[in-house]
Design an enzyme around this catalytic site. Structure first.
Site, PDB file in Angstrom:
ATOM      1  N   GLU A   1      13.166 -39.137   6.094  1.00 36.92           N
ATOM      2  CA  GLU A   1      11.899 -38.632   5.556  1.00 36.92           C
ATOM      3  C   GLU A   1      10.713 -38.894   6.483  1.00 36.92           C
ATOM      4  O   GLU A   1       9.776 -39.618   6.146  1.00 36.92           O
ATOM      5  CB  GLU A   1      11.650 -39.230   4.168  1.00 36.92           C
ATOM      6  CG  GLU A   1      12.738 -38.845   3.179  1.00 36.92           C
ATOM      7  CD  GLU A   1      12.487 -39.300   1.755  1.00 36.92           C
ATOM      8  OE1 GLU A   1      11.444 -39.962   1.512  1.00 36.92           O
ATOM      9  OE2 GLU A   1      13.315 -38.993   0.880  1.00 36.92           O
TER      10      GLU A   1
ATOM     11  N   GLU B   1      19.725 -36.516   0.435  1.00 40.05           N
ATOM     12  CA  GLU B   1      19.401 -37.373  -0.708  1.00 40.05           C
ATOM     13  C   GLU B   1      19.130 -36.501  -1.921  1.00 40.05           C
ATOM     14  O   GLU B   1      18.434 -35.483  -1.837  1.00 40.05           O
ATOM     15  CB  GLU B   1      18.162 -38.231  -0.444  1.00 40.05           C
ATOM     16  CG  GLU B   1      18.379 -39.443   0.420  1.00 40.05           C
ATOM     17  CD  GLU B   1      17.138 -40.331   0.477  1.00 40.05           C
ATOM     18  OE1 GLU B   1      16.330 -40.299  -0.478  1.00 40.05           O
ATOM     19  OE2 GLU B   1      16.983 -41.058   1.479  1.00 40.05           O
TER      20      GLU B   1
END
Length: 785
Positions: A304, A540
């Site tokens: 991220e 994810e």
């Protein structure tokens, strides 16, 4: 034990791997991959190959997994559908010797050995993942774990532990990619990832960051569970420490050229080059240590990634649609002031409806005038952005003044607009790709992701490296924010992109499936539009176990968690993509969750499980103990398909699985109008298909004590179910180019969990009655005229 150079850190001995003799022999036999799968032999009996569906070792795939078009393929050209987990949430929490009371003191003395679990427990955990069919693993590693003591000082004890752990993966059919994990830059700025010395190197005072509002650290001290702290940690991306570090890492040469850092060798360099070079050196150590292991499919550059202040159009506010506003949210200017030691009035945001949050009050922060910057640091105690003329302090008005409002939008020297992806992210990706491949091998896959829930930018198309895997993340943002799920769900993705609000509302379990399927499909198809035919893995996606005020921990009924997980995985299955669920965390417990910022995503808790180290077979039911919601997590899927998957769907309430696939053909199929689609994958230009047999993971939890029924096969096609291997083998009699095969797999007696509901099933009578009344009223008024 530490080493001082990447080359020194790469020479690590591996201890006893406790390799099972039969697996050791099988691995040895497959060092030279066969030309064709045994099922090509006309006399082959279905299911007589030695592998099982979810075995991704060299034994199970005939050699090495590779990428072709939008698919992963094995040596025999079969399309692989990879289902797995993040291993583990415990890797980003406090190190094994962490002390909440003294944090953040003594950061150089931490150790992450035994994260995610001690080697003595590894066989049990890996056997559990194999039993559940979750044998595709995203291994979490943090920069801090590798290089916590200082620049160039690598923790060889941790690296040796990591290598020993991953060396065990092939025994259980597990393959993996190694992810360098970060959230909010570092534990020392409120998240996970980078070592403390990265912040100290640019001048931050670790002991002052929390007091002056430059970071929120209570969540990494074990907090984040009470209502006042729940979900606050993502706001750290907007706070001074994390936002500054990300900006310096990606574009310090552009936006902070005056900041100079002295290296260990005594040379001065820019902050960007100091941080990026250290990161690349660390990655080289990791790639050299792990790159030759059979289980390591590839590497992921960074979890991220965040752009910090880059592209921030105003120093007076953050974008409400993209940046979380909750609790105290200082603007960029306010963060600069707080870090410079000026008490500053900051807005306080609370949860609300219909908008997620609203500004409800203000508070004076940093009343003690604590500075975030060290006097002996490279900035001399000054705020770095004041040093670059971005803002100043008016002594008469006692207020901060913005001097360069659009500073982070354009290059200050050339006035050229800066795009974070094009000008910062991808140039570094290319450097990183070359570095890790030179340290391991040229065939390693590289996994890249954008900002979570964001569509793949079109600028990625021409910049992508070879053998790239697109690995975006997806979460239902409403559930994450509210920690609640029921019959009502909302398409937040659609609302943020202008969808008519009534169209974004869904009812019931069927509605949640449609909602999540649409959102995930959009993520996937936007990836194809930007990147072309590339494999996509959702890196994810997960469900909080503590939603609905944690009532399931008291009642033992995880109904809504199970239904949400089913809706989410249904969306993934319909999009025909692989995934690694967040998260398998053995350190989870009912009270403290995953021990990091109040997160509570693990559906397995070691605190609930007995010791299962003596029972590692796939048939061992004791491995299921300690888990929640397995009925929705553990499900059939076509692991190895002798053709192109077209459709897959599992009905968890009955145990019925449907799957269809096509034999590749030479005829070219045109790209649909509007771009590539999930349900029209290319069927031409496939690698040579050297197998007839398809292998489907069919979990023992579903089939034990039940009869397996397979419908839809053509005359002469055969199948075999091996419950011990949890595999359904399908062998078509002939392989004819272009032919579509469809199967319908059910169990007898069927499961009877619940009946999926929607608006019509719950309110159909009322809606029909209301419609009848409206029609009657309309007819009455017409007649009255």
């Amino acid at each position: 034990m530490v080493s001082h150079t990447p080359s020194e850190a790469s020479f690590i001995l591996v201890g006893d791997s406790q390799m099972l003799p039969e697996r050791s022999a099988a691995l040895e036999q497959t060092r030279q991959p066969p030309n064709t799968h045994p099922s090509e032999d006309p006399s082959y009996r279905v299911g007589s190959s030695p592998s099982y569906a979810h075995d991704w070792s060299s034994t199970g795939v005939g050699g090495r997994i590779s990428a072709h078009g939008r698919h992963f393929v094995d040596v025999f050209g079969r399309v692989l559908t990879l289902h797995g987990v993040n291993l583990a949430g415990s890797c980003k929490i406090s190190p094994a010797n962490h002390d909440h009371d003294t944090f953040p003191a003594h950061p150089e003395a931490v150790t992450f050995v035994n994260r995610p679990f001690p080697l003595g427990e590894a066989h049990e955990h890996l056997a559990r993942l194999r039993r559940w069919g979750l044998t595709f693993v995203r291994v979490l590693v943090t920069w801090e774990a590798v290089e916590h003591e200082g620049p160039g000082l690598y923790d060889n004890d941790y690296l040796e532990y990591l290598r020993s752990l991953i060396s065990l993966f092939p025994l259980y059919g597990i393959t993996c990619f190694v992810n360098m994990h970060q959230d909010v830059w570092s534990r020392y700025s409120g998240g996970s990832g980078a070592p403390a010395w990265t912040l100290e190197a640019v001048g931050f005072d670790l002991l002052a960051l929390e007091e002056c509002g430059a970071g929120w650290l209570r969540g990494v001290r074990g907090g984040g569970h009470i209502e006042a702290e729940r979900g606050v940690w993502p706001t750290g991306y907007q706070k001074l420490s994390a936002a500054t570090m990300a900006t310096l890492f990606w574009a310090g040469d552009t936006f902070a050229p005056k900041l100079r850092i002295r290296t260990r060798e005594g040379k001065e360099t820019s902050a960007q080059q100091f941080l990026q070079n250290a990161y690349l050196d660390m990655w080289e150590v990791v790639a050299r240590t792990l790159g030759d292991l059979d289980a390591v499919l590839g590497f992921e550059i960074m979890n991220e990634p965040h752009h910090g202040y880059i592209n921030l159009p105003s120093l007076h506010e953050f974008n409400y649609n993209t940046d979380l506003h909750l609790s105290h949210v200082p603007t960029a200017l306010q963060s600069f002031l707080l870090g410079a030691g000026y008490p500053t009035e900051v807005a306080f945001w609370t949860r609300s409806f219909p908008l997620p949050t609203r500004h409800t009050s203000t508070s004076i922060l940093n009343s003690a005038s604590r500075k975030a910057w060290r006097e002996d640091g490279p900035t001399g105690g000054r705020d770095i952005w004041e040093m670059h003329g971005v803002w100043g302090y008016d002594m008469e008005k006692k207020a901060g003044v913005v001097l360069r409002e659009n500073y982070f939008v354009k290059d200050p020297m050339t006035d050229k607009p800066v795009d974070w992806y094009t000008d910062c992210y991808f140039p570094f990706i290319n450097r990183w790709t070359n570095r890790v491949r030179s340290a391991s091998s040229s065939d390693k896959l590289v996994f890249l992701e954008p900002i979570p829930n964001e569509f793949c930018p079109r600028s990625w198309g021409p910049e992508q490296p070879a053998n790239m895997i697109y690995a975006p993340h997806w979460y239902d943002l409403r559930v994450l924010f509210e920690k609640a799920h029921g019959d009502f769900s909302v398409n937040v993705q659609g609302l943020s992109r202008g969808m008519f609000f009534l169209k974004a509302f869904y009812w019931g379990h069927k509605g949640a499936r449609e909602n999540f399927s649409l959102q995930i499909r959009n993520i996937v198809e936007e990836g194809y539009k930007s990147l072309g035919e590339r494999p996509i893995v959702i890196g994810e996606c997960g469900v909080p176990m503590d939603m609905n005020k944690g009532e399931a921990f008291t009642s033992g009924d995880f109904k809504w968690q199970s239904r949400m997980m089913d809706a989410m995985i249904t969306g993934l299955e319909r999009s025909l993509v692989g995934f690694t669920l967040w998260t398998y965390n053995p350190d989870n417990n009912d009270i403290e969750g995953d021990h990091w910022n109040g997160e509570h995503f693990s559906w397995f808790s070691r605190a609930r499980a007995p010791d299962a180290r003596q029972s590692l077979e796939q048939s061992s039911e004791i491995l299921d103990a300690g888990a929640r919601i397995l009925e929705s997590v553990v499900r059939p899927y076509a692991a190895k398909t002798a053709g192109i998957p077209l459709h897959a769907e599992y009905e968890m309430t009955t145990g019925r699985f449907k799957f269809s696939w096509a034999v590749p053909s030479s005829a070219s199929n045109a790209i649909p109008s509007g771009g590539p689609r999930v349900d029209t994958p290319p069927r031409d230009s496939h690698v040579p298909l050297l197998a007839r047999e398809t292998e489907i993971f069919l979990p023992a939890q579903l089939t034990k004590g039940r009869k397996v029924i397979v419908r839809g096969l053509a005359p002469g096609d055969t199948w075999n179910h091996d419950e011990a291997r949890q595999t359904l083998f399908i062998l078509p009699k002939e392989r004819i180019a272009g032919r579509v095969h469809s199967i319908d797999v059910s169990v007898e007696p069927p499961l009877d969990l619940f009946t999926p509901n929607d608006l019509l099933s719950d309110f159909g009578i009322c809606l029909w009655a209301l419609g009848g009344i409206l029609v009657a009223m309309l007819l009455y008024f017409i007649g009255a005229r």
